[in-house]
Design an enzyme around this catalytic site. Structure first.
Site, short mmCIF file in Angstrom:
data_model
loop_
_atom_site.label_atom_id
_atom_site.label_comp_id
_atom_site.label_asym_id
_atom_site.label_seq_id
_atom_site.Cartn_x
_atom_site.Cartn_y
_atom_site.Cartn_z
N GLY A 39 31.01 44.17 34.14
CA GLY A 39 32.26 43.52 34.52
C GLY A 39 32.19 42.01 34.46
N ALA A 40 31.45 41.47 33.48
CA ALA A 40 31.26 40.03 33.40
C ALA A 40 32.33 39.33 32.58
CB ALA A 40 29.88 39.72 32.81
N SER A 84 31.05 45.48 49.48
CA SER A 84 32.15 44.66 49.98
C SER A 84 32.20 44.78 51.48
CB SER A 84 33.47 45.15 49.37
OG SER A 84 34.59 44.67 50.09
N TYR A 111 38.95 52.89 48.37
CA TYR A 111 38.16 51.71 48.01
C TYR A 111 37.01 51.52 49.00
CZ TYR A 111 36.85 46.87 47.10
OH TYR A 111 36.13 45.73 46.82
#
Length: 291
Positions: free
Chosen positions: A21-22, A137, A163
């Site tokens: 995901g860069a 997260s 999530y």
């Protein structure tokens, strides 16, 4: 580590780092900082066109490789093509999106954020010589792993709970991987990080009125993506970062500031659930760990 910043990153010359995901946000900032410190960076992304833009900004130290974590065939193809790396940073993710399914039928958030990274790590682990860093997260606090319905096949879908579940899965996976690597006497270590409250493209994709408020909050309260990348960079490069430790911002209740050891919900230490998540993940992905 008070005040730790990108200027404290040790020389990364001769090292190769894979970052999922860069193509934007935290991943792009992580790649830029590592390349500036001398690393070769592999931008493992679903959107190769966006990743190319980041790679051109970085220069010759960056390589783009296609990786769609929502499709295990793509994960296997990427793993087959990787010759080796020092560090794997499991950064990519989706947040609070409408109910969707991956190519293999997993709930999209659990499938992308956890199961895709679980399979990727298992497949490339023999080629990783240094560290695996998995992003969780602060929202892991609301996550509760339901081993009987990991992919929301029977429960009424709740996007924020889903999530949170996926981020708890990330934290549990990173911790369990650390325990298993240590038990096997491996020189490879597993660390976990979170960015605090950082403005990235992750927010504003829920398809609800919440997007308006999140986008406004990003502009007023959030720290930059570059600041949010610091815990990942610390976990990936600092000689003081240790196996199985969770790193995040140290100010304003973990929402911003220099990186340090982060508190977490102790549900992540439930060995029975962690072991069950590992076994269930191996079964769902049909990928086993060479540990």
């Amino acid at each position: 580590m008070s005040g730790w910043s990108t200027s404290d990153i040790p020389d990364q010359s001769g090292r190769t780092v894979v970052i999922t995901g860069a193509n934007s946000g935290l991943g792009a900032e992580t790649a830029k900082a590592l390349a500036a410190a001398g690393a070769e960076v592999i931008l493992a992304c679903r959107n190769a066109q966006k990743a190319d833009v980041v790679a051109r900004e970085i220069g010759s130290a960056a390589t783009v490789a296609r990786l769609d974590l929502a499709d295990l065939d793509s994960v296997r193809a990427f793993a087959d093509g990787l010759t080796g790396a020092d560090v794997l940073i499991n950064n990519a993710g989706v947040m609070a999106i409408p109910l969707g399914r991956t190519a293999q039928g997993f709930e999209m958030q659990m499938g992308t954020n956890h199961l895709g990274h679980f399979a990727l790590t298992a497949l490339v682990l023999p080629k990783i010589t240094g560290r695996v860093v998995t992003l969780s997260s602060g929202m892991h606090q609301m996550g509760r792993i339901d081993l009987g319905d990991l992919n929301w096949d029977r429960r009424r879908y709740r996007r924020w709970r889903a999530y949170g579940d996926s981020k708890m899965a990330n934290l549990m996976f990173g911790k369990e991987l650390a325990v298993r690597l240590a038990a096997a006497g491996s020189a490879t270590t597993s660390l976990i990080a979170h960015p605090g409250y950082a403005a990235t493209e992750l927010q504003g994709k829920s398809g609800t009125v919440e997007d308006v408020f999140m986008n406004a909050s990003n502009k007023i309260f959030a720290q930059s993506a570059a600041a949010g990348a610091l815990p990942s960079l610390y976990a990936a490069t600092s000689p003081d970062a240790t196996n199985g430790t969770f790193y995040g911002p140290t100010q304003m209740f973990g929402s911003r500031g220099a990186p340090g050891i982060s508190g977490y919900n102790k549900r992540a230490d439930d060995k029975a659930v962690r072991g069950g998540l590992w076994t269930t993940s191996e079964k769902l992905t049909d990928v086993g760990f060479p540990i």
